[in-house]
Write an enzyme that holds these catalytic residues in place. Structure first.
Site, PDB file in Angstrom:
ATOM      1  N   GLY A   1      73.409  22.591 -26.465  1.00 20.42           N
ATOM      2  CA  GLY A   1      73.061  23.834 -27.138  1.00 20.42           C
ATOM      3  C   GLY A   1      74.159  24.871 -27.030  1.00 20.42           C
ATOM      4  O   GLY A   1      75.348  24.544 -27.045  1.00 20.42           O
ATOM      5  N   GLY A   2      73.781  26.128 -26.899  1.00 23.49           N
ATOM      6  CA  GLY A   2      74.765  27.197 -26.801  1.00 23.49           C
ATOM      7  C   GLY A   2      75.727  26.992 -25.644  1.00 23.49           C
ATOM      8  O   GLY A   2      76.911  27.329 -25.736  1.00 23.49           O
TER       9      GLY A   2
ATOM     10  N   GLU B   1      98.291   6.977 -32.431  1.00 23.02           N
ATOM     11  CA  GLU B   1      98.295   5.505 -32.525  1.00 23.02           C
ATOM     12  C   GLU B   1      97.704   5.057 -33.858  1.00 23.02           C
ATOM     13  O   GLU B   1      97.052   4.020 -33.959  1.00 23.02           O
ATOM     14  CB  GLU B   1      97.523   4.848 -31.365  1.00 23.02           C
ATOM     15  CG  GLU B   1      97.690   5.455 -30.001  1.00 23.02           C
ATOM     16  CD  GLU B   1      99.124   5.520 -29.531  1.00 23.02           C
ATOM     17  OE1 GLU B   1     100.007   4.955 -30.199  1.00 23.02           O
ATOM     18  OE2 GLU B   1      99.389   6.159 -28.500  1.00 23.02           O
TER      19      GLU B   1
ATOM     20  N   THR C   1      96.192   7.144 -37.564  1.00 19.60           N
ATOM     21  CA  THR C   1      94.997   7.898 -37.925  1.00 19.60           C
ATOM     22  C   THR C   1      93.896   6.937 -38.381  1.00 19.60           C
ATOM     23  O   THR C   1      94.161   5.777 -38.731  1.00 19.60           O
ATOM     24  CB  THR C   1      95.287   8.882 -39.070  1.00 19.60           C
ATOM     25  OG1 THR C   1      95.641   8.126 -40.245  1.00 19.60           O
ATOM     26  CG2 THR C   1      96.426   9.829 -38.711  1.00 19.60           C
TER      27      THR C   1
END
Length: 386
Positions: A340-341, A364, A366
């Site tokens: 959460g927050g 290594e 994308t």
């Protein structure tokens, strides 16, 4: 392949104790200071972490792909920067020498890399040569028994602290693409080699990453890896093929840690008068994460065993790296959601791992490059079987 189960389990237990009792307690400190204490680096040397993939003949542990995968899963359950400190020597920075170095080069450098006396780095990427690694603008011009190297490398892990640089440069100006690229072993201290201050990064604080500047850096011809010009790109691909398997393990470890952290948080955090672990949508995030961890681990170990058997796993290595890095990103995102927050606040374990693991989908190769490679190889296999 596990060569000696009892001996390997003993080593794995020692690694587990080290990372959990000596590294984990200072994760927050390292993230804040952007530095791993030298005393801890010395302990890494004593535990033998720098030499895991270096052959026993040169002072390393000579771990098989399966053994190294299991170790990587273990060491990466703490902040990823700890493994980055020794991981070059135990992976990408030494592998070029292991697979293609001359006997003299191996004897000169590998024992010192295995002990951690020397820190290595792999200098391939350039501003215009990332996913297209063949677009090397760094050049090496022959001058008698030497080469003069000029160019700029970027995003190089451990560059600011490295003692030995595996530098890729074009030695044949008329060749195109992969042809004409050579790999050189360049020692710190040579005139013309410089490493500016490390970058400020989103995450992985404590793992220095920076540029390598080569300004008419003069190196002997004997510094070419393997002693043969024009083979550097092949060497790089051999090295990266193994490193992609290694990296998959390094993605699975953080995901395991985050599943554990999510469960602990869900059990203690209460809303509406009950632990959030009782809520099915929270359970869903934990369950999906655990399933993906197990799927990635199974794919990794199957691929590692195939490699140990001598089977070409180029496509499977890409699959491992792609799936594990994307999986780790999803798990990290769910962890922030479960916290959460609090998961968005600095110094929270979910927030830190969320930043740290984002890099896995970039280096290594994308995710997009791996998708292209997998597609090409899948279609080529189908054509051969038609």
């Amino acid at each position: 392949m596990i060569r000696n189960a009892q001996q390997f389990q003993s080593m794995l237990a020692e690694v587990r104790r080290f990372v959990r009792t000596e590294c984990m307690p200072i994760e927050q400190q390292v993230d804040r200071t952007d530095e791993i204490p030298e005393a801890l680096v010395q302990r890494m040397r004593e535990v033998g972490l720098f030499g895991h993939s270096i052959p026993e003949a040169y002072g390393g542990a000579g771990l098989t792909s399966e053994e190294l995968s299991l170790v990587n899963i273990e060491v990466s359950q703490v902040a990823t920067v700890f493994r980055a400190r020794f991981g070059g020597n135990a992976g990408i920075a030494s592998e070029s020498l292991v697979v293609d170095g001359t006997p003299e080069q191996k004897a000169k450098y590998l024992p010192r890399m295995a002990s951690g006396e020397v820190t290595g780095c792999f200098a391939l990427t350039e501003p215009d040569a990332g996913s297209d690694a063949t677009a090397q603008k760094t050049v090496a011009v022959r001058d008698g028994d030497h080469f003069i190297i000029t160019g700029l490398k970027c995003f190089i892990t451990n560059a600011p602290i490295a003692d030995l640089f595996t530098v890729f440069a074009r030695t044949d100006m008329n060749a195109k693409g992969a042809a004409g690229i050579s790999a050189f072993l360049v020692e710190r201290g040579l005139p013309g080699l410089g490493t500016p201050a490390a970058y400020r990064k989103m995450g992985q604080h404590g793992s220095p990453v920076g540029e390598v500047v080569l300004d008419n850096c003069r190196v002997p011809a004997s510094a070419i890896v393997g002693g043969v010009e024009g083979q550097g790109f092949k060497t790089a691909m051999k090295t990266l093929n193994k490193q992609r398997i290694n990296l998959a393990g390094l993605c699975i470890g953080p995901a395991i840690r985050l599943v554990d952290e999510m469960v602990a948080r869900a059990r203690t955090r209460k809303q509406f008068g009950q632990p959030i672990a009782d809520f099915q949508l929270v359970q869903q995030m934990i369950a999906e994460s655990n399933v993906e961890v197990h799927a990635a681990r199974a794919l990794l170990l199957e691929t590692a065993r195939k490699r140990d058997e001598g089977i070409d796993v180029t496509m499977e290595a890409s699959m491992c790296k792609l799936f594990a890095s994307e999986m780790c990103g999803r798990v990290a995102d769910r962890a922030v959601q479960v916290f959460g927050g609090g998961g968005y606040i600095a110094d929270n374990v979910a927030e830190r791992f969320y930043r740290d693991v984002r890099l896995f989908r970039l280096y290594e190769g994308t995710s997009q490059i791996h998708l292209v490679n997998i597609a090409k190889r899948t279609m080529a296999m189908a054509a051969r079987e038609a």
